[in-house]
Design a protein around this motif. Structure first.
Motif, PDB file in Angstrom:
ATOM      1  N   VAL A  31      -4.313 -17.066 -17.867  1.00  0.00           N
ATOM      2  CA  VAL A  31      -5.087 -18.268 -17.592  1.00  0.00           C
ATOM      3  C   VAL A  31      -4.264 -19.474 -18.038  1.00  0.00           C
ATOM      4  O   VAL A  31      -3.755 -19.508 -19.145  1.00  0.00           O
ATOM      5  N   ASN A  34      -5.448 -23.412 -21.117  1.00  0.00           N
ATOM      6  CA  ASN A  34      -6.675 -23.164 -21.870  1.00  0.00           C
ATOM      7  C   ASN A  34      -6.455 -23.334 -23.362  1.00  0.00           C
ATOM      8  O   ASN A  34      -7.335 -23.005 -24.146  1.00  0.00           O
ATOM      9  N   CYS A  38      -9.944 -18.154 -25.355  1.00  0.00           N
ATOM     10  CA  CYS A  38     -10.242 -16.964 -24.563  1.00  0.00           C
ATOM     11  C   CYS A  38     -11.102 -17.310 -23.346  1.00  0.00           C
ATOM     12  O   CYS A  38     -12.029 -18.111 -23.442  1.00  0.00           O
ATOM     13  N   GLN A  39     -10.767 -16.689 -22.220  1.00  0.00           N
ATOM     14  CA  GLN A  39     -11.597 -16.734 -21.014  1.00  0.00           C
ATOM     15  C   GLN A  39     -11.759 -15.284 -20.560  1.00  0.00           C
ATOM     16  O   GLN A  39     -10.890 -14.733 -19.877  1.00  0.00           O
ATOM     17  N   ALA A  40     -12.854 -14.673 -20.976  1.00  0.00           N
ATOM     18  CA  ALA A  40     -13.059 -13.234 -20.788  1.00  0.00           C
ATOM     19  C   ALA A  40     -12.981 -12.803 -19.329  1.00  0.00           C
ATOM     20  O   ALA A  40     -12.593 -11.666 -19.042  1.00  0.00           O
ATOM     21  N   SER A  41     -13.303 -13.658 -18.407  1.00  0.00           N
ATOM     22  CA  SER A  41     -13.268 -13.277 -16.992  1.00  0.00           C
ATOM     23  C   SER A  41     -11.883 -12.812 -16.567  1.00  0.00           C
ATOM     24  O   SER A  41     -11.749 -11.962 -15.683  1.00  0.00           O
ATOM     25  N   GLY A  42     -10.853 -13.320 -17.200  1.00  0.00           N
ATOM     26  CA  GLY A  42      -9.501 -12.906 -16.877  1.00  0.00           C
ATOM     27  C   GLY A  42      -9.192 -11.473 -17.286  1.00  0.00           C
ATOM     28  O   GLY A  42      -8.251 -10.868 -16.794  1.00  0.00           O
ATOM     29  N   GLU A  44     -11.547  -8.905 -17.216  1.00  0.00           N
ATOM     30  CA  GLU A  44     -12.530  -7.961 -16.675  1.00  0.00           C
ATOM     31  C   GLU A  44     -11.889  -6.783 -15.946  1.00  0.00           C
ATOM     32  O   GLU A  44     -12.521  -5.740 -15.798  1.00  0.00           O
ATOM     33  N   SER A  63      -6.450 -13.185 -20.283  1.00  0.00           N
ATOM     34  CA  SER A  63      -7.564 -14.037 -20.703  1.00  0.00           C
ATOM     35  C   SER A  63      -7.095 -15.340 -21.326  1.00  0.00           C
ATOM     36  O   SER A  63      -7.903 -16.234 -21.575  1.00  0.00           O
ATOM     37  N   ARG A  98     -17.001  -3.315 -21.931  1.00  0.00           N
ATOM     38  CA  ARG A  98     -17.391  -4.731 -21.916  1.00  0.00           C
ATOM     39  C   ARG A  98     -16.279  -5.553 -22.536  1.00  0.00           C
ATOM     40  O   ARG A  98     -15.600  -5.099 -23.447  1.00  0.00           O
ATOM     41  N   ASN A 100     -15.548  -9.609 -24.074  1.00  0.00           N
ATOM     42  CA  ASN A 100     -16.111 -10.910 -24.392  1.00  0.00           C
ATOM     43  C   ASN A 100     -15.187 -11.660 -25.344  1.00  0.00           C
ATOM     44  O   ASN A 100     -14.245 -11.086 -25.890  1.00  0.00           O
ATOM     45  N   CYS A 101     -15.447 -12.909 -25.513  1.00  0.00           N
ATOM     46  CA  CYS A 101     -14.664 -13.737 -26.422  1.00  0.00           C
ATOM     47  C   CYS A 101     -15.401 -13.881 -27.745  1.00  0.00           C
ATOM     48  O   CYS A 101     -16.611 -13.781 -27.797  1.00  0.00           O
TER      49      CYS A 101
END
Length: 102
Positions: A31, A34, A38-42, A44, A63, A98, A100-101
C-alpha cells in the motif's frame, strides 16, 4: 548543480530497477503513502493459507504495516491498539481465518 542532478538521476534509475512490474507473486503490491499504518484489506489474500513466516512478511508488506504477526486461538495478545501492526488470526491448524490491524 550538475553533480546534484546526476545523483538524482542515478537514484531514480536505481529505484526503477527495484520496481516489480509483473511476476508470479499472489500477494498484492504494498500500500502506497500510508506512513507505515496498517491497511488490512491489502492482506486479505492470506485468508485460507497456512501462516508461515514468509506469508506473514508478504501480508505485512501488502498491508503497508511496519509490524505483523500470526496469532493462534490460544495465543496471548496485548490489548493496546497500534496503527502500524497487522494481526493474522489463525485456527488451531495455523490457517489464517481473519486479518485486522491493531
Amino acid at each position: 548543480m550538475f553533480r546534484a542532478s546526476l545523483m538524482s538521476l542515478l537514484a531514480v534509475a536505481v529505484l526503477a530497477g527495484c520496481s516489480n512490474t509483473g511476476g508470479s507473486s499472489s500477494a498484492p503490491a504494498s500500500v502506497a503513502d500510508n506512513d507505515g499504518r496498517c491497511q488490512a484489506s491489502g492482506a486479505e489474500f492470506a485468508i485460507g493459507k497456512q501462516a508461515t513466516p514468509a506469508l506473514v512478511e508478504q501480508a505485512r508488506k501488502a498491508s503497508g504495516s511496519q509490524i505483523a504477526h500470526a496469532l493462534g486461538p490460544r495465543d496471548a495478545m496485548t490489548m493496546d491498539y497500534r496503527s502500524e501492526r497487522l494481526n493474522l488470526h489463525t485456527d488451531a491448524q495455523g490457517v489464517v481465518i481473519r486479518v485486522n490491524c491493531g
